[in-house]
Scaffold this active site. Structure first.
Site, mmCIF file in Angstrom:
data_model
loop_
_atom_site.group_PDB
_atom_site.id
_atom_site.type_symbol
_atom_site.label_atom_id
_atom_site.label_comp_id
_atom_site.label_asym_id
_atom_site.label_seq_id
_atom_site.Cartn_x
_atom_site.Cartn_y
_atom_site.Cartn_z
ATOM 1 N N LYS A 111 2.259 -3.388 6.279
ATOM 2 C CA LYS A 111 2.520 -3.531 4.838
ATOM 3 C C LYS A 111 4.020 -3.415 4.551
ATOM 4 O O LYS A 111 4.567 -4.165 3.727
ATOM 5 C CB LYS A 111 1.713 -2.498 4.046
ATOM 6 C CG LYS A 111 0.220 -2.802 4.035
ATOM 7 C CD LYS A 111 -0.053 -4.133 3.341
ATOM 8 C CE LYS A 111 -1.480 -4.604 3.454
ATOM 9 N NZ LYS A 111 -1.697 -5.942 2.874
ATOM 10 N N SER A 168 0.830 -1.204 0.000
ATOM 11 C CA SER A 168 0.000 0.000 0.000
ATOM 12 C C SER A 168 0.862 1.251 0.000
ATOM 13 O O SER A 168 1.976 1.257 0.555
ATOM 14 C CB SER A 168 -0.853 -0.014 1.270
ATOM 15 O OG SER A 168 -1.441 1.245 1.487
ATOM 16 N N TYR A 195 -1.302 -0.140 10.351
ATOM 17 C CA TYR A 195 -1.621 -0.734 9.049
ATOM 18 C C TYR A 195 -0.447 -0.579 8.074
ATOM 19 O O TYR A 195 0.025 -1.547 7.467
ATOM 20 C CB TYR A 195 -2.897 -0.091 8.467
ATOM 21 C CG TYR A 195 -3.088 -0.441 7.021
ATOM 22 C CD1 TYR A 195 -3.475 -1.725 6.653
ATOM 23 C CD2 TYR A 195 -2.830 0.488 6.010
ATOM 24 C CE1 TYR A 195 -3.596 -2.068 5.312
ATOM 25 C CE2 TYR A 195 -2.957 0.155 4.682
ATOM 26 C CZ TYR A 195 -3.342 -1.118 4.331
ATOM 27 O OH TYR A 195 -3.456 -1.462 3.014
HETATM 28 C C1 WQD Z 1 -8.879 10.421 0.642
HETATM 29 C C2 WQD Z 1 -8.932 11.898 0.941
HETATM 30 C C3 WQD Z 1 -9.467 12.432 3.211
HETATM 31 C C4 WQD Z 1 -13.689 11.253 3.118
HETATM 32 C C5 WQD Z 1 -6.504 5.346 2.732
HETATM 33 C C6 WQD Z 1 -5.367 4.613 3.328
HETATM 34 C C7 WQD Z 1 -4.508 4.065 2.239
HETATM 35 C C8 WQD Z 1 -5.319 3.208 1.291
HETATM 36 C C9 WQD Z 1 -6.486 3.970 0.770
HETATM 37 C C10 WQD Z 1 -5.445 0.894 1.948
HETATM 38 C C11 WQD Z 1 -8.275 12.275 2.286
HETATM 39 C C12 WQD Z 1 -10.502 12.970 2.271
HETATM 40 C C13 WQD Z 1 -12.362 11.466 2.816
HETATM 41 C C14 WQD Z 1 -14.583 12.366 3.232
HETATM 42 C C15 WQD Z 1 -12.737 13.827 2.757
HETATM 43 N N1 WQD Z 1 -5.866 2.079 1.954
HETATM 44 N N2 WQD Z 1 -11.904 12.748 2.659
HETATM 45 N N3 WQD Z 1 -14.063 13.605 3.045
HETATM 46 O O1 WQD Z 1 -6.700 8.309 3.540
HETATM 47 O O2 WQD Z 1 -5.886 8.749 1.170
HETATM 48 O O3 WQD Z 1 -5.982 6.445 2.005
HETATM 49 O O4 WQD Z 1 -7.219 4.485 1.872
HETATM 50 O O5 WQD Z 1 -4.448 0.461 1.464
HETATM 51 O O6 WQD Z 1 -3.521 3.328 2.825
HETATM 52 O O7 WQD Z 1 -4.598 5.511 4.125
HETATM 53 O O8 WQD Z 1 -8.067 7.555 1.503
HETATM 54 O O9 WQD Z 1 -10.368 7.686 0.739
HETATM 55 O O10 WQD Z 1 -9.906 7.776 3.219
HETATM 56 O O11 WQD Z 1 -9.310 9.711 1.802
HETATM 57 O O12 WQD Z 1 -12.323 14.990 2.640
HETATM 58 O O13 WQD Z 1 -15.778 12.236 3.503
HETATM 59 O O14 WQD Z 1 -10.297 12.284 1.075
HETATM 60 O O15 WQD Z 1 -9.261 13.332 4.281
HETATM 61 O O16 WQD Z 1 -7.641 13.492 2.114
HETATM 62 P P1 WQD Z 1 -6.603 7.879 2.126
HETATM 63 P P2 WQD Z 1 -9.497 8.111 1.838
#
Ligand code: WQD
Length: 325
Positions: free
Chosen positions: A144, A116, A140
């Site tokens: 990985k 990841s 997490y």
């Molecule tokens: C993306 C962006 C949020 C919801 C995570 C893991 C990563 C991988 C993918 C597994 C961020 C913003 C979100 C909302 C928002 N997982 N957001 N409003 O955190 O980049 O990655 O998932 O392997 O390891 O860390 O993904 O989709 O949670 O967020 O503003 O209602 O969207 O703050 O900037 P992230 P995400």
């Protein structure tokens, strides 16, 4: 040859199964804790069990004459890993250790591992290459990174060719039935707000990015699946491979842009996004350099953001019949 795909009944795993089953024989091991058997094509055998169960793993490897493994099974919720680190270490690290041990004893000589972008933590570069220092910020991400080390070390010691694939932000679905059930990432979280008649939330708009919102590299799950197929094919002829590769499109998309596309595609334009506090631990920008994977595997992504959102929306609507289309 036969490939064992662990976690093959899950969201990403089932897409990998589809991509690989057209080319080779596959068998799935999944404990169905979050996976669903209906995601699998009828002709693909499913063994219900955990990678932590050495007896089950040995039996699958033996009975199906497995010579390659794609290991996707694992726990993937960052926030949950902060609350339950030992659970994550057991599932992701001990599970991998058992599997690698069984693989080397069982003569498996090819291994593809799901890693990841979480291994990078808060990278301070525009494009993250595989050489960018890894400083995971959650248990997490730690599992990985340590998993990649185990895979590489076991590969070298026991004559296994290996590839670890670092997924960036996976979205979309090949068909509505195969969609993501979880509401833990931006796209489904925005769907949930819109269909619940609530404004989508933007976590922070004061980051040092062009529009102030976080930038990510979203990748269609079908592209992720074809990257696994390409990795598996590479290992057929390269018996000494020990590769670590990003799977991303190399294109940054901000949260604001993404929410705009989601509102457009879903036809819920009227609810204006609200800005909320930053989410702790969110990096401002994480975008992959994707040159290594295209050079090493000849793979490139094919699907854009709209395709990801539209296909994810089809899946959401299937499971939420009240959603207005
Ligand atoms: C993306 C962006 C949020 C919801 C995570 C893991 C990563 C991988 C993918 C597994 C961020 C913003 C979100 C909302 C928002 N997982 N957001 N409003 O955190 O980049 O990655 O998932 O392997 O390891 O860390 O993904 O989709 O949670 O967020 O503003 O209602 O969207 O703050 O900037 P992230 P995400």
């Amino acid at each position: 040859m036969t490939w064992l795909i662990t976690g093959g009944a899950g969201y990403i795993g089932s897409h990998v199964v589809r991509a690989m089953a057209d080319h080779t024989s596959v068998v799935v091991l999944d404990d169905l804790s979050t996976g669903r058997a209906e995601r699998l094509p009828a002709e693909v055998p499913l063994v219900r069990g955990s990678v932590l169960d050495r007896e089950v793993v040995d039996r699958v490897l033996r009975e199906h004459s497995v010579t390659g493994i794609v290991h996707i099974a694992g726990k993937k919720r960052v926030a949950e890993s902060v609350d339950r680190p030992l659970y994550y270490y057991r599932e992701n690290i001990e599970g991998l250790r058992v599997l690698l041990d069984a693989a080397s004893d069982g003569g498996v000589d090819r291994f593809v591992f799901s890693s990841s972008a979480a291994v990078y933590g808060m990278p301070d570069v525009d494009l993250v290459t595989e050489e960018t220092p890894c400083r995971p910020l959650s248990p997490y991400g730690e599992t990985k990174l340590a998993g990649e080390w185990m895979v590489a070390a076991a590969g070298k010691a026991h004559g296994m060719a290996t590839v670890s694939l670092r997924y960036f932000n996976v979205a979309g679905a090949a068909s509505a039935e195969l969609g993501d059930d979880g509401v833990f990432n931006l796209v489904p979280m925005v769907f949930e707000r819109l269909t619940g008649n609530e404004s989508p939330r933007v976590f922070g708009d004061d980051y040092a990015t062009p529009d102030g919102t976080c930038v990510r590299d979203y990748i269609h799950v079908e592209d992720v699946a074809t990257a696994h197929l390409a990795a598996a094919q590479r290992l057929l002829d390269d018996r000494s491979a020990s590769l670590v590769l990003n799977i991303g499109r190399g294109q940054g998309v901000s949260v604001s842009e993404m929410v705009g596309v989601i509102q457009d595609v879903t036809g819920y334009p009227e609810l204006k996004p609200v800005v909320e506090a930053r989410r702790p631990g969110d990096p401002a920008r994480v975008v992959a350099a994707s040159d290594s994977i295209s050079r090493e595997l000849g793979w490139t992504s094919r699907h854009d953001i709209r395709a990801m959102v539209a296909s994810a929306w089809d899946g959401w609507c299937l499971r939420h019949p009240d959603a207005r289309r």
